[in-house]
Design an enzyme around this catalytic site. Structure first.
Site, short mmCIF file in Angstrom:
data_model
loop_
_atom_site.label_atom_id
_atom_site.label_comp_id
_atom_site.label_asym_id
_atom_site.label_seq_id
_atom_site.Cartn_x
_atom_site.Cartn_y
_atom_site.Cartn_z
CB THR A 104 -0.77 0.08 1.09
OG1 THR A 104 -1.44 1.08 1.31
CG2 THR A 104 -0.01 -0.28 2.58
CG ASP A 105 -1.17 4.84 -1.01
OD1 ASP A 105 -1.57 4.42 -0.12
OD2 ASP A 105 -1.73 5.87 -1.54
CD GLU A 106 -3.44 3.80 4.52
OE1 GLU A 106 -2.97 3.36 5.53
OE2 GLU A 106 -4.51 3.68 3.77
CE1 TYR A 128 -3.21 -2.79 5.63
CE2 TYR A 128 -3.13 -0.40 5.22
CZ TYR A 128 -3.31 -1.56 4.64
OH TYR A 128 -3.22 -2.02 3.35
CE LYS A 176 0.08 -4.52 2.90
NZ LYS A 176 -0.33 -5.92 2.43
P1 NAD Z 1 -9.81 -7.37 2.22
O1 NAD Z 1 -9.76 -6.76 3.51
O2 NAD Z 1 -11.08 -6.80 1.38
O3 NAD Z 1 -9.42 -8.61 1.97
C1 NAD Z 1 -8.50 -9.47 2.46
C2 NAD Z 1 -8.53 -10.85 2.36
O4 NAD Z 1 -7.69 -11.52 2.94
C3 NAD Z 1 -9.84 -11.22 2.87
O5 NAD Z 1 -10.64 -12.44 1.84
C4 NAD Z 1 -9.58 -11.97 3.98
O6 NAD Z 1 -10.30 -13.14 4.32
C5 NAD Z 1 -8.22 -12.48 3.49
N1 NAD Z 1 -7.36 -12.93 4.98
C6 NAD Z 1 -7.24 -12.11 5.92
N2 NAD Z 1 -6.41 -12.63 6.93
C7 NAD Z 1 -6.08 -13.69 6.47
C8 NAD Z 1 -5.20 -14.86 6.93
N3 NAD Z 1 -4.76 -14.77 8.24
N4 NAD Z 1 -4.92 -15.75 6.30
C9 NAD Z 1 -5.64 -15.87 4.81
N5 NAD Z 1 -6.61 -15.03 4.40
C10 NAD Z 1 -6.61 -14.00 5.24
O7 NAD Z 1 -8.43 -6.26 1.56
P2 NAD Z 1 -8.58 -5.75 0.14
O8 NAD Z 1 -8.66 -4.19 0.25
O9 NAD Z 1 -8.87 -6.40 -0.90
O10 NAD Z 1 -6.72 -5.61 0.30
C11 NAD Z 1 -5.91 -6.69 -0.36
C12 NAD Z 1 -4.32 -6.17 -0.43
O11 NAD Z 1 -4.24 -5.13 -1.07
C13 NAD Z 1 -4.13 -5.95 1.21
O12 NAD Z 1 -2.71 -6.79 1.12
C14 NAD Z 1 -3.86 -4.60 1.22
O13 NAD Z 1 -2.74 -4.11 2.22
C15 NAD Z 1 -3.75 -4.13 -0.10
N6 NAD Z 1 -4.17 -2.67 -0.72
C16 NAD Z 1 -5.55 -2.46 -0.46
C17 NAD Z 1 -5.81 -1.18 -1.02
C18 NAD Z 1 -7.23 -0.80 -0.87
O14 NAD Z 1 -7.49 0.27 -1.19
N7 NAD Z 1 -8.27 -1.63 -0.47
C19 NAD Z 1 -4.91 -0.55 -1.57
C20 NAD Z 1 -3.41 -0.85 -1.88
C21 NAD Z 1 -3.21 -1.94 -1.15
O1 DAU Z 2 -4.26 3.89 0.52
C1 DAU Z 2 -4.24 2.61 0.32
C2 DAU Z 2 -5.33 2.19 1.45
O2 DAU Z 2 -6.53 2.69 1.32
C3 DAU Z 2 -5.54 0.59 1.59
O3 DAU Z 2 -3.86 0.26 2.05
C4 DAU Z 2 -6.07 0.17 2.78
O4 DAU Z 2 -6.12 -1.12 2.72
C5 DAU Z 2 -7.59 0.85 2.54
O5 DAU Z 2 -8.40 0.42 3.73
C6 DAU Z 2 -7.58 2.37 2.29
O6 DAU Z 2 -7.11 2.91 3.52
P1 DAU Z 2 -7.80 4.40 3.85
O7 DAU Z 2 -7.82 4.41 5.33
O8 DAU Z 2 -7.51 5.49 3.26
O9 DAU Z 2 -9.66 4.16 3.48
P2 DAU Z 2 -10.85 3.93 4.25
O10 DAU Z 2 -11.68 3.73 3.33
O11 DAU Z 2 -10.97 3.51 5.43
O12 DAU Z 2 -10.91 5.78 4.46
C7 DAU Z 2 -10.75 6.77 3.52
C8 DAU Z 2 -10.69 8.03 4.09
O13 DAU Z 2 -12.00 8.23 4.34
C9 DAU Z 2 -9.80 8.13 5.09
O14 DAU Z 2 -9.23 9.62 5.09
C10 DAU Z 2 -10.60 8.21 6.23
C11 DAU Z 2 -11.94 8.58 5.92
N1 DAU Z 2 -13.31 8.23 6.61
C12 DAU Z 2 -13.35 6.65 6.49
C13 DAU Z 2 -14.38 6.00 7.12
C14 DAU Z 2 -14.44 4.68 7.14
C15 DAU Z 2 -14.36 8.90 7.20
O15 DAU Z 2 -14.10 10.17 6.99
N2 DAU Z 2 -15.28 8.23 7.62
C16 DAU Z 2 -15.41 6.79 7.63
O16 DAU Z 2 -16.33 6.60 8.29
#
Ligand code: NAD
Ligand code: DAU
Length: 368
Positions: free
Chosen positions: A149-151, A174, A178
């Protein structure tokens, strides 16, 4: 650019005949399910093994359109269980790993950091150990691809963007977990010669995202006329990428990325939270046939997220110049498609927002 595509074609032919068994972890989650679908459909010669523990975020309903295909296999299992992972790799002798399984929600990491250390750090190292062991005599044409992730880069001010060389400065449990997993992946490359590659992506949006994340949560709340809890002043900035674009970037990097390298992936699409929320309200209200502005009063400013990163922005020049990848889906198109999907898939939303989700929601938002 022409030479990039020719080279890609040749390399792809080579891989299709050499690479057979691909393990995708976290394939029942949001991004993972899009990656699994893409690989199962695009590469019928590959056997795709989806390993997922089916936590609250994992949902096999995300894959009903492909789960009967002969090259798709599901394995329920926990990456934290090192012995199980070792045996799985010995049994299947995977040629490639695309590792997405993670605890992924920042707010949950603030409430319960240990789960994040187990899955994101220990789970990743278990996979690295298992890959190292089965590939120790021949790591040719093998690949361990870690999705990050970019985080991990921390927070930006008003200007600038994250490059692959930006120093790590994670602020939440988190992103710290990562970041730690990224360091282990690089360490296994540098120490043991494991053929690894990493990508760091910005915020994804699209179908099948668990509705605790901003966009699906707010679509659901607008639909039910429930408050929209905006953290702090709503001025935090995120860069949004359509999930299928991310899946395509993963496909490109998996096949053509260079060992030991990192690639940033982004949408070039920055929004302040409050602006994207207002846009969402406009679209959802229109689609529900409500007069413009109906749901604006649902906006409720609540206590800010602890350690809330102000701004993320990605410089994805390396991925574009080296591998020719760029996002294809325009934001207006992706955003409409996303809203349409959640409104049309009421049953999916109802299923995932019942039971344990109700307790979670009260715990997170009742005292805000
Ligand atoms: P998600 O939470 O929707 O899915 C995670 C999946 O991993 C789920 O299916 C869960 O059951 C599985 N999982 C969790 N713990 C596990 C374990 N111990 N063993 C096996 N499986 C397990 O997450 P996502 O948003 O799809 O993110 C997927 C990946 O991409 C993550 O590594 C996250 O850090 C990365 N990522 C997400 C975003 C985003 O915006 N969602 C952006 C950048 C990177
Ligand atoms: O940047 C990549 C990341 O994006 C991934 O690595 C993470 O897995 C993914 O969850 C996401 O993280 P964020 O924290 O940016 O996503 P989230 O949807 O939780 O929140 C987006 C923005 O909105 C953040 O600035 C927090 C804000 N927010 C979020 C929630 C859930 C609110 O203001 N209210 C809310 O209830």
């Amino acid at each position: 650019m022409q030479h990039i595509y020719l080279k890609k074609k040749i390399v792809l032919q080579f891989y299709i005949f050499r690479m057979k068994k691909i393990l995708i972890t976290g394939g029942a989650g949001f991004i993972g399910s899009h990656v699994v679908r893409l690989f199962v459909n695009k590469y019928p010669h590959y056997d795709i093994y989806n390993l997922d523990a089916l936590t609250y975020a994992g949902n096999l309903e995300n894959l009903t359109d492909i789960d009967q295909k002969p090259n798709y296999h599901f394995i329920k299992g926990d990456i934290v269980n090192g012995e199980f992972i070792q045996k799985l790799f010995e049994e299947h002798q995977f040629d490639g790993v695309i590792h997405l399984a993670a605890e992924s929600h920042v707010d949950r990491s603030i409430a319960n950091p240990m789960e994040f250390i187990f899955t994101n750090v220990v789970g990743t190292v278990n996979l690295l150990n298992a890959a190292r062991l089965i590939w120790k005599d021949n790591a040719e044409r093998k690949r361990f691809y870690h999705i990050s992730t970019d985080e991990v880069y921390g927070s930006l001010g008003e200007t600038g963007s994250f490059k692959e060389t930006t120093p790590y400065r994670p602020h939440s449990p988190y992103s710290a977990a990562k970041a730690s997993s990224d360091h282990f992946v690089r360490a296994y490359h540098d120490t043991y010669g494991l053929p690894t590659v990493i990508s760091n992506c910005s915020n994804n949006y699209g179908p099948n995202q668990f509705p605790e994340k901003l966009l699906p949560l707010f679509i659901n709340n607008i639909k039910h006329s429930k408050p929209l809890p905006v953290y702090g002043k709503g001025i935090n900035v995120r860069d949004w990428l359509y999930v299928e674009d991310h899946a395509n970037a993963i496909d490109t990097i998996f096949h053509f990325g260079r060992d030991g390298e990192t690639y940033n992936i982004g949408g070039n699409n920055e929004w302040r939270n409050i602006d994207i929320i207002k846009k969402l309200i406009e679209i959802v209200d229109a689609k529900l046939g409500r007069p413009a502005g109906t749901s604006l009063p649902l906006i409720t400013y609540v206590t800010d997220r602890a350690g809330h990163d102000l701004r993320y922005a990605i410089d994805a020049t390396k991925l574009k110049t080296e591998l020719g990848w760029e996002p294809k889906i325009k934001f207006t198109e992706g955003f409409e498609k996303t809203v349409d999907w959640y409104l049309a898939n009421e049953k999916w939303l109802d299923n995932v927002t019942s039971g344990a989700y109700v307790d979670y929601y009260h715990k997170m938002y009742d005292n805000k």
